[in-house]
Design a protein around this motif. Sequence first.
Motif, short mmCIF file in Angstrom:
data_model
loop_
_atom_site.label_atom_id
_atom_site.label_comp_id
_atom_site.label_asym_id
_atom_site.label_seq_id
_atom_site.Cartn_x
_atom_site.Cartn_y
_atom_site.Cartn_z
N ASP A 138 0.82 -1.22 0.00
CA ASP A 138 0.00 0.00 0.00
C ASP A 138 0.85 1.27 0.00
N CYS A 197 4.27 1.69 -0.78
CA CYS A 197 5.56 1.75 -1.48
C CYS A 197 5.73 3.04 -2.28
N LEU A 234 8.77 7.53 -3.22
CA LEU A 234 8.72 8.67 -4.14
C LEU A 234 8.20 9.95 -3.49
N GLU A 286 2.13 11.91 -0.16
CA GLU A 286 1.03 12.64 -0.79
C GLU A 286 -0.02 12.97 0.28
N TYR A 328 -5.93 9.52 -2.49
CA TYR A 328 -6.05 8.95 -3.83
C TYR A 328 -4.68 8.84 -4.50
N TRP A 329 -3.91 9.89 -4.42
CA TRP A 329 -2.60 9.87 -5.08
C TRP A 329 -1.61 8.99 -4.33
N ASP A 372 -2.43 6.19 -2.94
CA ASP A 372 -2.73 4.86 -3.47
C ASP A 372 -2.23 4.69 -4.90
N HIS A 373 -2.44 5.76 -5.68
CA HIS A 373 -2.08 5.70 -7.09
C HIS A 373 -0.58 5.46 -7.28
N LYS A 374 0.22 6.19 -6.53
CA LYS A 374 1.67 6.02 -6.67
C LYS A 374 2.08 4.60 -6.29
N ALA A 425 0.17 1.88 -6.42
CA ALA A 425 -0.34 0.91 -7.39
C ALA A 425 0.53 0.90 -8.65
N MET A 426 1.04 2.06 -9.01
CA MET A 426 1.86 2.12 -10.21
C MET A 426 3.22 1.45 -9.99
N VAL A 427 3.79 1.65 -8.82
CA VAL A 427 5.06 0.95 -8.53
C VAL A 427 4.84 -0.57 -8.50
N ASN A 428 3.76 -0.99 -7.89
CA ASN A 428 3.47 -2.43 -7.88
C ASN A 428 3.25 -2.98 -9.29
#
Lengths: 149, 149, 149, 149, 149, 149, 149, 149
Positions: free
Chosen positions: E41, E43, E48, E51, E55-56, E58-60, E62-65
Amino acid sequence: MTLKVYLSGEIHSDWRAQIIEGAKGLDVSFAAPVTDHAASDDCGAVILGVEENRYWHDHKGAMVNAIRTRKGIAEADVVVVRFGDKYKQWNAAFDAGYAAALGKSLIIVQPSEHDHALKEVDAAALAVAREPGQVVDILRYVLKGVLPE
Amino acid sequence: MTLKVYLSGEIHSDWRAQIIEGAKGLDVSFAAPVTDHAASDDCGAVILGVEENRYWHDHKGAMVNAIRTRKGIAEADVVVVRFGDKYKQWNAAFDAGYAAALGKSLIIVQPSEHDHALKEVDAAALAVAREPGQVVDILRYVLKGVLPE
Amino acid sequence: MTLKVYLSGEIHSDWRAQIIEGAKGLDVSFAAPVTDHAASDDCGAVILGVEENRYWHDHKGAMVNAIRTRKGIAEADVVVVRFGDKYKQWNAAFDAGYAAALGKSLIIVQPSEHDHALKEVDAAALAVAREPGQVVDILRYVLKGVLPE
Amino acid sequence: MTLKVYLSGEIHSDWRAQIIEGAKGLDVSFAAPVTDHAASDDCGAVILGVEENRYWHDHKGAMVNAIRTRKGIAEADVVVVRFGDKYKQWNAAFDAGYAAALGKSLIIVQPSEHDHALKEVDAAALAVAREPGQVVDILRYVLKGVLPE
Amino acid sequence: MTLKVYLSGEIHSDWRAQIIEGAKGLDVSFAAPVTDHAASDDCGAVILGVEENRYWHDHKGAMVNAIRTRKGIAEADVVVVRFGDKYKQWNAAFDAGYAAALGKSLIIVQPSEHDHALKEVDAAALAVAREPGQVVDILRYVLKGVLPE
Amino acid sequence: MTLKVYLSGEIHSDWRAQIIEGAKGLDVSFAAPVTDHAASDDCGAVILGVEENRYWHDHKGAMVNAIRTRKGIAEADVVVVRFGDKYKQWNAAFDAGYAAALGKSLIIVQPSEHDHALKEVDAAALAVAREPGQVVDILRYVLKGVLPE
Amino acid sequence: MTLKVYLSGEIHSDWRAQIIEGAKGLDVSFAAPVTDHAASDDCGAVILGVEENRYWHDHKGAMVNAIRTRKGIAEADVVVVRFGDKYKQWNAAFDAGYAAALGKSLIIVQPSEHDHALKEVDAAALAVAREPGQVVDILRYVLKGVLPE
Amino acid sequence: MTLKVYLSGEIHSDWRAQIIEGAKGLDVSFAAPVTDHAASDDCGAVILGVEENRYWHDHKGAMVNAIRTRKGIAEADVVVVRFGDKYKQWNAAFDAGYAAALGKSLIIVQPSEHDHALKEVDAAALAVAREPGQVVDILRYVLKGVLPE
């Protein structure tokens, strides 16, 4: 069903016109390279600027022509490549290889004296014809299921 | 990084040996067609049965050779195609077209007198060389970033 | 160069063993479907649960077998498909079509009495052999450039 | 939404006509192989020249027919393959495999006595029907969301 | 033949460990997402930068995963997706769809109460299992052709 | 799981060395363009022959470098592109676009003053970092699931 | 420029109608799954024959529906997936993953309470909206470059 | 033959209008990004909701714009990218890389002072022009085979 056909290769006889004429009434759309030899050689330099060095003169022209050739082959269902009895015709063989790698249906038109030299090209083809009229017969058969009488 | 290189084209000089020798010590793996001319011509008929008709003799051979050629090109990072000064060499141009359509990095080796006739082939290449040694220089540079002295 | 070969088709003779034995010493890796007929038929129901309906019994098994078949064909350079003289063998023809669409080099092994019925399959193949030994000869030639004596 | 449907397989009954008739009013475009058996067998030799050897006679014909078949399958959204109760029908199974590898939606029409022999083919299908009318029902449902009453 | 298997989905039980343990001795290589829930959740934000907006955050993450997930699925022969009895598990269904579009062999592991809700996912799978042990049985059968006793 | 990482972009600082050093012990294989600026500019002319015209001098070099770049990107799982604070760096953005179209996982490293100008590039990325150390953290997390302390 | 849009997901509200109504006058063509819930559940059994086992009843239906879904997604430029506030909606997430793997532009419509659970889905999307009207605004902007007032 | 052309890059001069005007009467269909700078920057936030953080404001906009850009490039035969004399223009170079990886025919329009900085981009192009009029000349030649007088 419209059959998209690209007519590659020899540009010194009227074989393209014969096929297009013979295929009248069939649902075929044809494409081909620019067959005006001088325009084809000079297009790069005329449009994009003169080159001192003949190699780059040719290169610029060949790259501009590639815009048309690539689209023609990429959109074709059938690529017909005609080998004549003169010149090196490496661009014809190049187009045949390019089309084969894309999985296009290849029809080669060649005089019998080239059979041995073209065996690798023919091995990738679905038909090897001698005359443009045979290409018309194939197109008619493929579209209508009708054989020549 | 191992560079996989397929050496296509002319089979009547020792250019392949020169490149392989020159590339010793570099992380390159080479592949090539069968260069025994007689075996290459006759493989189909010898293994799969004699054909009366010369066309089908050639065809069977060309198709068996295609098993090796297609794998060689499909797995290559770089496809080198050498055009010599004799013969039709349409199989060389065909391989170049096939490799180009697959997005392979193409290096063409050609004598300058063929420059005009090969301009469409060269237009798809990343390098046009005159001598096998230049191919070795390119492979060394690509792998090690070192230029010839 | 390791040649990856998938051996599809008939499972009632020892043709796979003949090819594998004949190819000893060559750089070939072989894959094949499960050739234990009973296991192949029942794998779905045995592992995933019994089905009343024979159709679903077969379906579950065929889907589990597809995990192996798809991988075998997808990774192969060469797909050999043998048609025997008995049974429907539609799975063999299906594999041939699947392999053809993926651009694999196809070798078909068939008795001559099937030539007419297999003409569409053969039209997609690079070689049509009669005996497993010919497949070995092709593999040796493709890898070593050596013809049988 | 126009649904492009290719009707492959058995050519000795009027199942294609039944489907086309039944689908009247639906936005479907149909394609199919040449179903004139004699023309289909002889097209290669009639157009491209007679062959002494029956194998090559068949081969030339099969390759010409492939021009139509490949385009038909490549452009289809749905490939319907009907297996009848006679003949080897390996071309039908080949087309099914070819279509499956291209990710086409496959509908197989087969009599129940073939269920076991076709299990690998069916495993790649989205529907297995018994009658042409069921194919029409599927096409109507897919296009309009309406079930038969 | 090494089978590459990606284990997607539920991370709250030890099903992955069961499969890996059960598959000991088989030529399988496993990959999976990061199963440390908190690390997964956070990473993105930890590495990076924090936030404010959840939302962001989570977004960051999810993108790394996704870097790991995409590679795992892209390289897999078989993608196993387990649906547990809790949570939304949309990422599991997303992975199944992603794998299906890439043509991967899908195995779904699900409790029977989810059968109706998972019917579209199951329709793209080659096997639907109830227990991790069945996945092991499939892997063994696919690799060795041996059924459980 | 070996992660293949291509390090594109800025060549005037030691960021590649920092990442490679930081990733010691991780199962990563790195590739990168030739970072010897002079060799990179002159490789075409030095190996393939001097050009009078500066444009073609540059062109020949850029095409030789493309042999390395294309292979590096094509084989990568992850493409890291660093934008520095000087120069046009259009080749960096070109590599990012090239990698994005191939579906590679993109990580962009950029100073915050470029955020607005790089928004289209960043929109295709899975991570936007400020420092090489963050790239190392991502690689470690992706491979081991471990976050920096 | 016609924009092809597939509307996937929730079928219990009129969100599709809202988008289609709102997009009137724009050059958009819409496709969607069958939204008649009963027909969608029963299509397989009604057309292809009743199944005793509920699992196979569902399976046959899901496979018939896949004919429509796959075509709709494969032809779309934009795939909109709406997650409602009820049900498992795994088919929605499956479609999102399928579309993402094909490189489609994804727009997700979701209530904010699902943000955390949908983070992996959202990470593959180009837009996350709350209301159907925002999808219309995006379509208008993409086609006309005009923002809502 | 309709030629589909995407006009990427610089948005501060009327070069697109010049090309579109010059190409009147040719069978070309043009696409381009939204060139209203303010709308392009703000589309994400205006449609999908305001962001405090400027980075995410930009990100949301860039992702919405990507819906249009990706479709435009994916459908194009020819991608023209113009580099002006101001700004970073990384999105232009990104589009060029994206188009190159998809095998599109690239035409770059650039002032000569950028020749060195754009050499990697130009190495992927089929033409490098200085003026919009040259692009028109290329389109006319490609479609009609006619050179400018």
